[in-house]
Write a protein that holds these residues in place. Sequence first.
Motif, PDB file in Angstrom:
ATOM      1  N   LEU A 163      19.346  41.241 -15.538  1.00  0.00           N
ATOM      2  CA  LEU A 163      18.850  41.163 -14.168  1.00  0.00           C
ATOM      3  C   LEU A 163      17.840  40.030 -14.001  1.00  0.00           C
ATOM      4  O   LEU A 163      17.843  39.320 -12.993  1.00  0.00           O
ATOM      5  CB  LEU A 163      18.214  42.489 -13.753  1.00  0.00           C
ATOM      6  N   SER A 164      16.972  39.848 -14.998  1.00  0.00           N
ATOM      7  CA  SER A 164      15.922  38.822 -14.893  1.00  0.00           C
ATOM      8  C   SER A 164      16.511  37.412 -14.925  1.00  0.00           C
ATOM      9  O   SER A 164      16.293  36.604 -14.015  1.00  0.00           O
ATOM     10  CB  SER A 164      14.902  38.996 -16.025  1.00  0.00           C
ATOM     11  N   MET A 165      17.278  37.113 -15.985  1.00  0.00           N
ATOM     12  CA  MET A 165      17.886  35.790 -16.063  1.00  0.00           C
ATOM     13  C   MET A 165      18.941  35.594 -14.976  1.00  0.00           C
ATOM     14  O   MET A 165      19.083  34.505 -14.411  1.00  0.00           O
ATOM     15  CB  MET A 165      18.512  35.573 -17.437  1.00  0.00           C
ATOM     16  N   GLY A 166      19.678  36.669 -14.682  1.00  0.00           N
ATOM     17  CA  GLY A 166      20.722  36.573 -13.663  1.00  0.00           C
ATOM     18  C   GLY A 166      20.168  36.230 -12.295  1.00  0.00           C
ATOM     19  O   GLY A 166      20.791  35.482 -11.534  1.00  0.00           O
ATOM     20  N   LEU A 167      19.002  36.761 -11.967  1.00  0.00           N
ATOM     21  CA  LEU A 167      18.382  36.458 -10.678  1.00  0.00           C
ATOM     22  C   LEU A 167      18.074  34.974 -10.560  1.00  0.00           C
ATOM     23  O   LEU A 167      18.380  34.327  -9.544  1.00  0.00           O
ATOM     24  CB  LEU A 167      17.103  37.283 -10.508  1.00  0.00           C
ATOM     25  N   PHE A 168      17.469  34.401 -11.615  1.00  0.00           N
ATOM     26  CA  PHE A 168      17.134  32.975 -11.573  1.00  0.00           C
ATOM     27  C   PHE A 168      18.396  32.115 -11.523  1.00  0.00           C
ATOM     28  O   PHE A 168      18.451  31.113 -10.795  1.00  0.00           O
ATOM     29  CB  PHE A 168      16.278  32.594 -12.779  1.00  0.00           C
ATOM     30  N   ALA A 169      19.414  32.498 -12.285  1.00  0.00           N
ATOM     31  CA  ALA A 169      20.664  31.731 -12.272  1.00  0.00           C
ATOM     32  C   ALA A 169      21.313  31.780 -10.895  1.00  0.00           C
ATOM     33  O   ALA A 169      21.782  30.761 -10.374  1.00  0.00           O
ATOM     34  CB  ALA A 169      21.616  32.272 -13.336  1.00  0.00           C
ATOM     35  N   LEU A 170      21.344  32.963 -10.289  1.00  0.00           N
ATOM     36  CA  LEU A 170      21.958  33.106  -8.962  1.00  0.00           C
ATOM     37  C   LEU A 170      21.222  32.269  -7.924  1.00  0.00           C
ATOM     38  O   LEU A 170      21.847  31.564  -7.121  1.00  0.00           O
ATOM     39  CB  LEU A 170      21.954  34.581  -8.555  1.00  0.00           C
ATOM     40  N   LEU A 171      19.897  32.324  -7.944  1.00  0.00           N
ATOM     41  CA  LEU A 171      19.114  31.532  -6.996  1.00  0.00           C
ATOM     42  C   LEU A 171      19.353  30.043  -7.203  1.00  0.00           C
ATOM     43  O   LEU A 171      19.447  29.274  -6.235  1.00  0.00           O
ATOM     44  CB  LEU A 171      17.625  31.851  -7.149  1.00  0.00           C
ATOM     45  N   ALA A 172      19.453  29.632  -8.452  1.00  0.00           N
ATOM     46  CA  ALA A 172      19.662  28.208  -8.736  1.00  0.00           C
ATOM     47  C   ALA A 172      20.997  27.733  -8.187  1.00  0.00           C
ATOM     48  O   ALA A 172      21.087  26.659  -7.571  1.00  0.00           O
ATOM     49  CB  ALA A 172      19.592  27.967 -10.244  1.00  0.00           C
ATOM     50  N   TRP A 173      22.063  28.496  -8.387  1.00  0.00           N
ATOM     51  CA  TRP A 173      23.375  28.078  -7.895  1.00  0.00           C
ATOM     52  C   TRP A 173      23.445  28.117  -6.372  1.00  0.00           C
ATOM     53  O   TRP A 173      24.077  27.253  -5.758  1.00  0.00           O
ATOM     54  CB  TRP A 173      24.467  28.961  -8.489  1.00  0.00           C
ATOM     55  N   ARG A 174      22.793  29.090  -5.767  1.00  0.00           N
ATOM     56  CA  ARG A 174      22.853  29.197  -4.305  1.00  0.00           C
ATOM     57  C   ARG A 174      22.063  28.093  -3.618  1.00  0.00           C
ATOM     58  O   ARG A 174      22.477  27.564  -2.588  1.00  0.00           O
ATOM     59  CB  ARG A 174      22.329  30.566  -3.855  1.00  0.00           C
TER      60      ARG A 174
END
Length: 280
Positions: free
Chosen positions: A255-266
């Motif tokens: 959840l932690s890394m996934g949140l940052f990755a999702l925000l970066a791609w969006r």
Amino acid sequence: MGHSQQVSSGRPGRGAVRERPSPVRPRARVASVLGAALLAAMVVAQVASGLQARPITLTSVVVLLLAAGALAFACATHPPARVVAAFAAVVATGYAAEWIGIRTGLPFGDYHYTGVLWPAPGGVPVIVALAWGGMGLAAHAVAAAVAPVSRAARIVTGALALTAWDLFLDPQMIRLGLWAWHDPGPYRGVPLGNFAGWLVVSLLVMALLEHVLAEPAAWSAGLVSIYTVMAVMETVGFAAVFVPPDPLVATAGGLSMGLFALLAWRRGRRSRPVPGAGRA
């Protein structure tokens, strides 16, 4: 009124100036292809390590491929000389923090390396310092995508993104017997103060990258891909591959890394800075 300036609005009409897309420089293209090949090799090595009963042999290989891939992708966006200088500064910072840490307990807490990873000059494995460098570049690229217009926001976001990786890293390395805590803590044996120490060192790492890189807010799909792949691979590993599985670490880290990755791609593709706007 002097000379008027023509501005293109809507359909380009007569006399309007078309904005040409920036050409992809040969160096950037080669660096991107090399980075993609190294990232693919890292995935293969990581999958292979997950299928072994004792994956320590491939642990260093994964980190070496991670660091090399991060360097290649960064050279597609920034001048290579600055990339090498930035990477070296982060590696040195990570090494210094670990060297101080095993002697004083600051900033991470009381721990020691078990001697499995080598070479380890001064008691700190070189591969650990290289991991700081590779993931430092990747986390900074995530921050550049999430907060392209604010240096302070990039430093904080990058530090949090890098610290999120340690939610996976410490439990995994403890499983492999690569280091041990003198006073185990509540998160799979990791003291909570360790994450505060990671955040402090990560803030310094991000500040260094902001200072050295030519265009610190530049978008790098390659480096964001490295961060994303690490998040996915670690989540799958803890959820289904490692024996026994660990749903807590898979959830917390994912959840932690996934949140940052999702925000970066969006956000990254919507807010690219103008090429060449940074320092030379």
